[in-house]
Motif scaffolding. Structure first.
Motif, PDB file in Angstrom:
ATOM      1  N   LYS A  26       0.831  -1.210   0.000  1.00 55.58           N
ATOM      2  CA  LYS A  26       0.000   0.000   0.000  1.00 55.58           C
ATOM      3  C   LYS A  26       0.864   1.259   0.000  1.00 55.58           C
ATOM      4  O   LYS A  26       0.594   2.221  -0.730  1.00 55.58           O
ATOM      5  CB  LYS A  26      -0.931  -0.001   1.217  1.00 55.58           C
ATOM      6  CG  LYS A  26      -1.852   1.203   1.284  1.00 55.58           C
ATOM      7  CD  LYS A  26      -2.787   1.134   2.485  1.00 55.58           C
ATOM      8  CE  LYS A  26      -3.706   2.352   2.526  1.00 55.58           C
ATOM      9  NZ  LYS A  26      -4.635   2.306   3.676  1.00 55.58           N
ATOM     10  N   GLN A  36      -5.441   1.362  -6.793  1.00 55.91           N
ATOM     11  CA  GLN A  36      -5.502  -0.098  -6.784  1.00 55.91           C
ATOM     12  C   GLN A  36      -5.862  -0.635  -8.162  1.00 55.91           C
ATOM     13  O   GLN A  36      -5.364  -1.684  -8.582  1.00 55.91           O
ATOM     14  CB  GLN A  36      -6.513  -0.581  -5.738  1.00 55.91           C
ATOM     15  CG  GLN A  36      -6.079  -0.321  -4.302  1.00 55.91           C
ATOM     16  CD  GLN A  36      -7.122  -0.743  -3.291  1.00 55.91           C
ATOM     17  OE1 GLN A  36      -8.292  -0.918  -3.622  1.00 55.91           O
ATOM     18  NE2 GLN A  36      -6.698  -0.900  -2.034  1.00 55.91           N
ATOM     19  N   GLU A  54      -3.913  -5.691   0.308  1.00 56.99           N
ATOM     20  CA  GLU A  54      -3.529  -4.574   1.179  1.00 56.99           C
ATOM     21  C   GLU A  54      -4.221  -4.642   2.532  1.00 56.99           C
ATOM     22  O   GLU A  54      -3.738  -4.037   3.502  1.00 56.99           O
ATOM     23  CB  GLU A  54      -3.841  -3.248   0.485  1.00 56.99           C
ATOM     24  CG  GLU A  54      -2.963  -2.991  -0.733  1.00 56.99           C
ATOM     25  CD  GLU A  54      -3.187  -1.618  -1.344  1.00 56.99           C
ATOM     26  OE1 GLU A  54      -4.036  -0.855  -0.817  1.00 56.99           O
ATOM     27  OE2 GLU A  54      -2.506  -1.298  -2.342  1.00 56.99           O
TER      28      GLU A  54
END
Length: 290
Positions: A26, A36, A54
């Motif tokens: 992340k 993402q 994540e």
């Protein structure tokens, strides 16, 4: 070099490894200014997969990591470090698959085993890391607390957790504060509580343990809102995790403002509790009175 990258993966538990790897992915993604969905497009997968990685819901595979890391700007000489961390993260700890440990509690034990420091405030019972076998048996044999596994297996698992305090290297440090009522709450026959108090007296001298008692005359405070634990880890800039347990399961709190509030509450509790010396003296007096 990032502080987390400088740390050797061999020094951590698999659960903490999974947490760090999720945090790193992340951090790297955000530092690269990517969403993402951008990473998912590079891996040719659904964005939900990246979200699950994540959040630690899913582990990341080695092949995906090898594609992801260069895309996230990780230099080639650092890729092996992340792959090594991923290998550690895939290992099984002694708690994984242990039938005596509920699935919802397995994550906590993995974090506890890999923590460098724990700050625990307890209103109801002696912390598991400080319990004697007979005290643990008295709790686990209580119909209100009995789980599906055999009681002996549950007790064995609880005592095995205490090994973190006694490791030759990287031993866990525990700062525990308990409400005075915990010391008077009857468990089993009269010898159970006496044995537990004797053990606490011994643990007061343990180099990895700080033990304090919150006396009855301390008055009300935020501690009465409930028990909690903060777990810290051996990584620079890692704020740790706050663990809160209730009748239906548990919560893991990791937002910075939440961590700050709980640590401030713990500092306040420590300031108003008896000193370690006076806490030990109270235990000795309680034992004599028993």
């Amino acid at each position: 070099m990032n502080d987390s990258e400088a740390l050797s993966p061999q020094t951590i538990s698999p659960t903490v490894g999974r947490r760090w790897l999720a945090q790193e992915i992340k951090r790297l993604r955000e530092a690269a200014g990517l969403k993402q969905s951008d990473v998912a497009k590079r891996l040719r997968c659904n964005p939900a997969k990246i979200a699950h990685i994540e959040s630690m819901r899913n582990a990341v595979s080695g092949p995906d990591l090898e594609v992801m890391l260069p895309f996230l700007g990780v230099p080639s000489e650092r890729v092996d470090w992340y792959l090594q961390l991923a290998d550690i993260a895939k290992e099984k700890g002694w708690w994984d698959g242990n039938r005596a440990i509920p699935e919802w509690f397995s994550l906590y034990i993995g974090l506890e085993w890999g923590a460098s420091e724990i700050r625990a405030w307890d209103l109801g019972f002696i912390p598991g890391l400080l319990q004697t076998r007979t005290y643990a048996e008295s709790l686990i044999n209580d119909p209100d607390f009995t789980m599906s596994a055999k009681p002996r297996q549950q007790v064995d698992a609880r005592l095995q957790r205490q090994g973190a305090l006694h490791r030759d290297t990287d031993a866990l440090s525990l700062h525990a504060i308990v409400d005075e009522s915990v010391l008077w709450r009857f468990q089993g026959d009269g010898t159970v509580l006496n044995e537990q108090v004797k053990h606490l007296i011994e643990m007061c001298d343990h180099p990895q343990v700080v033990f304090q008692v919150m006396p009855f005359n301390a008055g009300p405070g935020r501690g009465h809102l409930g028990s909690f634990k903060w777990l810290g880890f051996p990584r620079a800039n890692d704020p740790g995790v706050v663990y809160v347990e209730n009748q239906r399961g548990c919560l893991y709190l990791e937002e910075p403002d939440e961590i700050t509030q709980f640590n401030a509450d713990f500092d306040h509790l420590s300031e108003h509790a008896l000193t370690t010396h006076d806490s030990k003296r109270l235990l000795i007096e309680l034992l004599k009175g028993g």
